[in-house]
Design a protein around this motif. Structure first.
Motif, mmCIF file in Angstrom:
data_model
loop_
_atom_site.group_PDB
_atom_site.id
_atom_site.type_symbol
_atom_site.label_atom_id
_atom_site.label_comp_id
_atom_site.label_asym_id
_atom_site.label_seq_id
_atom_site.Cartn_x
_atom_site.Cartn_y
_atom_site.Cartn_z
ATOM 1 N N UNK A 161 0.869 -1.194 0.000
ATOM 2 C CA UNK A 161 0.000 0.000 0.000
ATOM 3 C C UNK A 161 0.901 1.237 0.000
ATOM 4 N N UNK A 162 1.047 1.812 -1.172
ATOM 5 C CA UNK A 162 2.022 2.904 -1.335
ATOM 6 C C UNK A 162 1.400 4.206 -1.798
ATOM 7 N N UNK A 163 0.054 4.251 -1.879
ATOM 8 C CA UNK A 163 -0.580 5.460 -2.421
ATOM 9 C C UNK A 163 -1.378 6.190 -1.343
ATOM 10 N N UNK A 164 -1.197 7.503 -1.319
ATOM 11 C CA UNK A 164 -2.026 8.333 -0.427
ATOM 12 C C UNK A 164 -2.914 9.202 -1.313
ATOM 13 N N UNK A 165 -4.182 9.232 -0.991
ATOM 14 C CA UNK A 165 -5.112 10.088 -1.731
ATOM 15 C C UNK A 165 -5.167 11.456 -1.051
ATOM 16 N N UNK A 166 -5.064 12.496 -1.872
ATOM 17 C CA UNK A 166 -5.037 13.862 -1.317
ATOM 18 C C UNK A 166 -6.025 14.734 -2.099
ATOM 19 N N UNK A 167 -7.059 15.262 -1.441
ATOM 20 C CA UNK A 167 -7.995 16.148 -2.149
ATOM 21 C C UNK A 167 -7.280 17.377 -2.729
ATOM 22 N N UNK A 168 -7.827 17.913 -3.827
ATOM 23 C CA UNK A 168 -7.161 19.059 -4.461
ATOM 24 C C UNK A 168 -7.285 20.331 -3.630
ATOM 25 N N UNK A 169 -8.116 20.301 -2.587
ATOM 26 C CA UNK A 169 -8.237 21.476 -1.712
ATOM 27 C C UNK A 169 -7.305 21.369 -0.507
ATOM 28 N N UNK A 170 -6.384 20.405 -0.539
ATOM 29 C CA UNK A 170 -5.483 20.218 0.610
ATOM 30 C C UNK A 170 -4.409 21.293 0.627
ATOM 31 N N UNK A 171 -3.801 21.449 1.776
ATOM 32 C CA UNK A 171 -2.674 22.369 1.872
ATOM 33 C C UNK A 171 -1.497 21.798 1.080
ATOM 34 N N UNK A 172 -0.682 22.679 0.514
ATOM 35 C CA UNK A 172 0.406 22.252 -0.363
ATOM 36 C C UNK A 172 1.418 21.329 0.295
ATOM 37 N N UNK A 173 1.572 21.455 1.618
ATOM 38 C CA UNK A 173 2.553 20.579 2.276
ATOM 39 C C UNK A 173 2.114 19.118 2.259
ATOM 40 N N UNK A 174 0.790 18.864 2.107
ATOM 41 C CA UNK A 174 0.304 17.480 2.204
ATOM 42 C C UNK A 174 0.892 16.577 1.122
ATOM 43 N N UNK A 175 0.711 16.909 -0.168
ATOM 44 C CA UNK A 175 1.326 16.039 -1.179
ATOM 45 C C UNK A 175 2.848 16.014 -1.081
ATOM 46 N N UNK A 187 -4.661 12.573 -6.676
ATOM 47 C CA UNK A 187 -5.460 13.739 -6.281
ATOM 48 C C UNK A 187 -6.955 13.456 -6.401
ATOM 49 N N UNK A 188 -7.678 13.757 -5.336
ATOM 50 C CA UNK A 188 -9.134 13.608 -5.353
ATOM 51 C C UNK A 188 -9.745 14.964 -5.673
ATOM 52 N N UNK A 189 -10.665 14.983 -6.621
ATOM 53 C CA UNK A 189 -11.298 16.242 -7.041
ATOM 54 C C UNK A 189 -12.230 16.802 -5.969
ATOM 55 N N UNK A 190 -12.396 18.117 -5.999
ATOM 56 C CA UNK A 190 -13.454 18.726 -5.175
ATOM 57 C C UNK A 190 -14.723 18.752 -6.009
ATOM 58 N N UNK A 191 -15.871 18.713 -5.357
ATOM 59 C CA UNK A 191 -17.130 18.814 -6.107
ATOM 60 C C UNK A 191 -17.618 20.268 -6.129
ATOM 61 N N UNK A 192 -18.832 20.450 -6.627
ATOM 62 C CA UNK A 192 -19.330 21.827 -6.785
ATOM 63 C C UNK A 192 -19.541 22.527 -5.437
ATOM 64 N N UNK A 200 -15.479 10.372 -6.799
ATOM 65 C CA UNK A 200 -14.090 10.279 -7.249
ATOM 66 C C UNK A 200 -13.238 9.557 -6.205
ATOM 67 N N UNK A 201 -13.529 9.805 -4.944
ATOM 68 C CA UNK A 201 -12.796 9.106 -3.873
ATOM 69 C C UNK A 201 -13.008 7.594 -4.008
ATOM 70 N N UNK A 202 -14.256 7.176 -4.171
ATOM 71 C CA UNK A 202 -14.559 5.738 -4.303
ATOM 72 C C UNK A 202 -13.782 5.143 -5.470
ATOM 73 N N UNK A 203 -13.746 5.906 -6.560
ATOM 74 C CA UNK A 203 -13.044 5.445 -7.775
ATOM 75 C C UNK A 203 -11.549 5.199 -7.505
ATOM 76 N N UNK A 204 -10.952 6.066 -6.701
ATOM 77 C CA UNK A 204 -9.496 6.006 -6.511
ATOM 78 C C UNK A 204 -9.068 5.018 -5.433
ATOM 79 N N UNK A 205 -9.973 4.691 -4.512
ATOM 80 C CA UNK A 205 -9.602 3.757 -3.442
ATOM 81 C C UNK A 205 -9.332 2.376 -4.021
#
Ligand SMILES: Cc1ncc(COP(=O)(O)O)c(C=O)c1O
Length: 489
Positions: A161-175, A187-192, A200-205
């Protein structure tokens, strides 16, 4: 012969100039081994000045500085709130500053009790039982927790398990922290709504998911309403949830991340718990984790001995090891401890309530003339941007920032978060008065009118500061770092 050359003052050939030099045997000793060609022929031309001139110089420089003690500082994401002066007095007390980290534990029970007490209070506030005070900044907390996660995965035979999912609204230090810790980032997209897109989260998990790293409240100043569902989804996929808790001042005393499913988080003491802002350090970014992850926390840890006294222990075979020299920035921990003890449970809750109230009070004034893309009740901060009509006049966010400087305000954070073009990220904090907020709102309204008129002042600002508008890209690439007398303001 003295092994350490002693510098002596002497008059050099230029009248009135005195320089440092070493003499006699010491000079020979100092020279030994240095090639003749590299030795100085002339004394070092250090600047010379009288004490009064020097004092005036530094006083003048200090007055050029902008600080929270001089004016409003609504720097979104950075939480420039007031740090009570009394904490400085506490931290400067010789009974604390005289303690040495290598001193025997029996002589440092008070310092250990502060560390232990702070750990317990942070555990209570976050709902996560195990705390490490070692990390020196939020970003170092992120890295530490990811190393803890990695150790846990490896021990469970889950190293794939080598992948971390990070929403695109995260702080820059996270990725950045994920990459530094050896994880890949998706990167997980933000919605409207400006929140994590669940589909999108479900898709990437998947089987490669080590975890999710989510900034909550996010960088749009919005609370992730689906956080429980998000945590459940990540857990079901076999991962763990890291919450960037740098924005904890919005929910401290109101909600506990451990209760809504978070496994690990960091806190920025310099944002939520009113300690000096680091500028890269000294800061403190403690991490709080679940019992499951506790064995991997860095050492040494403060432990209670059978007789009730405290000690530092390195006895933790599964620990990721030592993170840094000694035990964290103790002076910073002490200030946070003092802050929490003074505020008490009710006071801490009022911090969050007032942070949210102030941000919303300002938001509804600013939105009268500016565009607020996700315009609903925010947490501790909100994001605005110039309207289409202003942009048609050639006005950009940078012009607004510079005009605010001219009017005596530190600009908000600009061009961040990236999910909002031309972003102006405003965080008033809970320590500002209504009058200050009204003054800032009025300045923003006047700047909006100027923008709509296409006022040239906006492009020329700041005109009343020692340094005017600079070419920022060039300044970053070719900074002038040498002192020039003619450049003094
Ligand atoms: C949301 C968020 N995460 C992480 C950080 C990084 O913290 P630090 O600057 O202490 O490394 C910050 C800094 O302000 C932040 O706002």
């Amino acid at each position: 012969m003295n092994p350490c050359p002693v510098p002596l003052l002497f008059e050099d050939s230029r009248p009135g100039r005195r320089c440092l030099r070493v003499d006699g045997d010491d000079l020979d000793a100092a020279r030994a081994g240095l090639p003749e060609s590299e030795l100085r022929r002339e004394p070092v031309p250090l600047p010379e000045s009288g004490e009064l001139d020097l004092l005036r110089h530094f006083t003048r420089l200090s007055e050029l500085n902008y600080a929270i003690t001089t004016n409003f500082y609504p720097l979104g994401s950075c939480t420039m709130k007031y740090n009570p002066v009394v904490h400085e007095a506490i931290a400067a007390d010789r009974r604390w500053t005289g303690v040495h980290p290598l001193q025997d534990g029996d002589e440092t029970q008070g310092a250990l009790a502060v560390m232990r007490g702070l750990e317990r209070m942070l555990a209570e506030l976050t709902g996560l039982p195990a705390v490490s005070l070692h990390p020196a900044a939020g970003a170092q907390g992120e890295l530490t927790a990811l190393m803890v996660l990695r150790a846990w995965l490896v021990e469970n035979g889950d190293d794939a398990r080598r992948t971390i999912l990070v929403p695109d609204s995260a702080h820059g230090t996270n990725p950045a922290s994920c990459t530094l810790a050896g994880f890949a980032v998706k990167t997980v997209r933000s919605d409207e709504r400006g929140l994590t897109d669940l589909d999108h989260l479900r898709e990437l998990l998947g089987p490669d998911t080590a975890g999710l790293m989510i900034t909550n409240p996010n960088t749009l100043g919005l609370f992730e309403e689906d956080i429980r569902v998000i945590c459940d989804l990540v857990h079901e996929a076999g991962g763990r949830v890291y919450m960037d808790g740098a924005n904890f001042n919005a929910i401290v005393g109101v909600a506990r991340p451990g209760d809504f499913g978070v496994d690990m988080m960091h806190l920025n003491l310099h944002k939520t718990f009113s300690t000096p802002h680091g500028g890269g350090g000294p800061g403190a970014g403690p991490i709080c984790v679940t019992a499951e992850l506790e064995p991997y926390l860095p050492v040494p840890r403060v432990v209670e001995r059978e007789d009730g006294t405290l000690a530092l222990s390195e006895d933790a075979p599964r620990s990721i090891g030592r993170l840094r020299a000694f035990h964290g920035n103790f002076g910073v921990l002490l200030r946070a401890y003092a802050y929490l003890v003074r505020l008490g449970a009710r006071g801490v809750r009022r911090v969050a309530e007032n942070a949210v109230l102030n941000a919303n009070y300002l938001r509804v004034q600013v939105r009268e003339k500016w565009r607020v893309p996700f315009d609903r009740t925010c947490m501790h901060e909100f994001v605005a941007r110039p309207t289409r009509e202003m942009r048609e006049q050639g006005v950009h966010t940078v012009d607004v920032a510079k005009r605010l400087i001219e009017r005596g305000y530190h600009p908000p954070t600009v061009y961040f978060p990236l999910v909002v073009p031309e972003a102006i990220m405003i965080e008033p904090t809970e320590t500002e008065s209504r009058e200050t907020l009204d003054g800032f709102a009025a300045a923003m309204a006047e700047i909006a009118d100027e923008a709509l008129r296409g006022d040239e002042a906006l492009h020329e600002a700041p005109r009343n500061t020692p340094v005017g508008r600079v070419d920022e890209a060039r300044a970053v690439k070719r900074p002038i770092l040498r002192w020039r007398p003619d450049a003094e303001g």
